[in-house]
Design an enzyme around this catalytic site. Sequence first.
Site, short mmCIF file in Angstrom:
data_model
loop_
_atom_site.label_atom_id
_atom_site.label_comp_id
_atom_site.label_asym_id
_atom_site.label_seq_id
_atom_site.Cartn_x
_atom_site.Cartn_y
_atom_site.Cartn_z
CE LYS A 41 -1.98 7.55 -1.29
NZ LYS A 41 -3.01 8.28 -2.06
CE1 TYR A 84 -2.67 3.40 0.88
CE2 TYR A 84 -1.58 3.31 3.03
CZ TYR A 84 -2.35 3.99 2.10
OH TYR A 84 -2.79 5.26 2.36
#
Length: 339
Positions: free
Chosen positions: A157, A153
């Site tokens: 990002k 994750y």
Amino acid sequence: MVILVTGGAGFIGSNFIYYELDKYAEDRIVCIDALTYAGNLETLEEALKNERFVFYRGDIADGEFVNGVFAKEHPDIVVNFAAESHVDRSIEAPDIFLRTNVIGTMTLLEACRKYGIQRFHQVGTDEVYGDLPLDRTDLFFTEETPIHTSSPYSASKAAADLLVLAYHRTYGLPVTISRCSNNYGPYHFPEKLIPLMISRALADESLPVYGSGENVRDWLYVKDHCSAIDLVMRKGRNGEVYNIGGHNERTNLQVVKTILKELGKPETLITYVKDRPGHDMRYAIDPTKIRSELGWQPETSFDDGIKQTIRWYLDNRTWWEHILAGDYRNYYERMYGDR
């Protein structure tokens, strides 16, 4: 002004939409959301009644769809909240995170190049910095802290942030990025820590806490985050990153115990479970830059914010009970199925 908000049916995006609609009577809000598992159109029920708001269901990684929205709505500002964001899910299925968070961001940036915008604002996360040691409370994340990701994750990002900055440098696209600490408040999806603990405590179910519960997060009330994003997208310096934090550090265990105390539930409900892989120990943000340049500072203390949040969940049980039952997935069909 027309503001395009992606991921607006999610937690922070929906709060931002309501913030903008309330504060700026002259602006229109265009929302894109794919309504995947964490996107809930019921959250935008009041916004859908506003003539200055329009909703499009679609995937930001779908170039034909995105270009169609841009061609029709001609946004002045794009605020990209759209992201797969749950760390545990990224460990199980990283490919989904790369598609939405990286390819989706690129697709938006390409549309911005094609149609022209005043500002593209990327909503980032402090998780791109990795973590800080528990025994060094003098250390904080600044905008100069090196990227050091811990999960698929946060890596996705970080990649999106770097892509945004590259489009600024290569193509001259007007961009800003904000990186925020953990948010809490109304419309928070029930799988996240605070709403999960509230809902399970109300049902007298066990409250699972990773490891010993000593992981530290810097908690920020969502409305304070929305005010910061609003300032950065309108007044922030082009090509800059702004960290947003509230100096409200709490261990996960402290947060859980605070919720139990507010609800009058016993601490015996706490159950310690095996920690997740690569679990960051401490997040803490230094918000000096946004405070000194834009005059922003949070207005809500954690003690006040958590009470407001718990009260909201008590007053809006139908909203989160629909999510736990899976009924929220049918809302779009109920609203638009015959149109």
